[in-house]
Design a protein around this motif. Sequence first.
Motif, PDB file in Angstrom:
ATOM      1  N   THR A 159       3.894  -2.381   3.320  1.00 54.41           N
ATOM      2  CA  THR A 159       2.996  -3.016   3.500  1.00 54.41           C
ATOM      3  C   THR A 159       2.594  -2.176   4.774  1.00 54.41           C
ATOM      4  O   THR A 159       3.291  -1.630   5.852  1.00 54.41           O
ATOM      5  N   SER A 160       1.139  -1.601   5.235  1.00 55.15           N
ATOM      6  CA  SER A 160       0.187  -0.853   6.181  1.00 55.15           C
ATOM      7  C   SER A 160      -0.105  -1.986   7.528  1.00 55.15           C
ATOM      8  O   SER A 160       0.268  -3.091   7.162  1.00 55.15           O
ATOM      9  N   GLU A 180       0.466  -1.076  -0.027  1.00 56.21           N
ATOM     10  CA  GLU A 180       0.164   0.133   0.217  1.00 56.21           C
ATOM     11  C   GLU A 180       1.082   1.418  -0.385  1.00 56.21           C
ATOM     12  O   GLU A 180       0.514   1.919  -0.655  1.00 56.21           O
ATOM     13  N   ASP A 186      -1.818   5.301  -0.229  1.00 54.74           N
ATOM     14  CA  ASP A 186      -2.949   5.037  -1.666  1.00 54.74           C
ATOM     15  C   ASP A 186      -2.320   5.519  -2.814  1.00 54.74           C
ATOM     16  O   ASP A 186      -2.292   6.154  -3.222  1.00 54.74           O
ATOM     17  N   LYS A 213      -1.216   1.496  -8.428  1.00 50.26           N
ATOM     18  CA  LYS A 213      -0.533   0.834  -6.940  1.00 50.26           C
ATOM     19  C   LYS A 213       0.378   0.724  -6.494  1.00 50.26           C
ATOM     20  O   LYS A 213       1.609   0.536  -6.319  1.00 50.26           O
TER      21      LYS A 213
END
Lengths: 114, 112
Positions: free
Chosen positions: A95-96, A30, A51, A71
């Motif tokens: 990553t989140s 993300e 995002d 993305k």
Amino acid sequence: DVKVTQSSRYLVKRTGEKVFLECVQDMDHENMFWYRQDPGLGLRLIYFSYDVKMKEKGDIPEGYSVSREKKERFSLILESASTNQTSMYLCASSTSGRYTGELFFGEGSRLTVL
Amino acid sequence: DQQVKQNSPSLSVQEGRISILNCDYTNSMFDYFLWYKKYPAEGPTFLISISSIKDKNEDGRFTVFLNKSAKHLSLHIVPSQPGDSAVYFCAASAPYDYKLSFGAGTTVTVRA
């Protein structure tokens, strides 16, 4: 093998030119980031994106802009390159989650502005 | 103002001995800390991390120690090997913060 790919390893541009640095990641992450690395200053964050179409300024955004239309792709734009933008530019993704966690970096783009 | 500081720009150590790299931080919100290693002409790669609920994390030859009260962490490499010659960056993040703040880096040279 997971990868962050930066389009150009070495670039030489003239003052006032518009410069595009492209970055693609294949990990479905993300978050994407642009840092610059300068001796004695470490890695300084220019912009990041959490995002698609979202962007946030980092610590040194002046003179830069970014674009994230997909993305996997995050572009850094120098609208009018200046000699003080000569640097190593590093793209990264993550990553989140609870922690920012591990950043995966590309190999870097060495930009020289004459 | 840099919130993560590595005050030693370089370190030279003999092969087989211990390398100790230090890092200080000023932001009391930081609760997750990482070390990255970078070779010339390559991007940094993740080495080891520690969260603030621990004071030590070990991975093979690499151990990170965290002293929250002093806002200080250190990376120990034992034994040092020639392939450890690289620039080491300390980094930190606050909860739910997207980004990492990095120190200026310490260049380690391992002598044969």
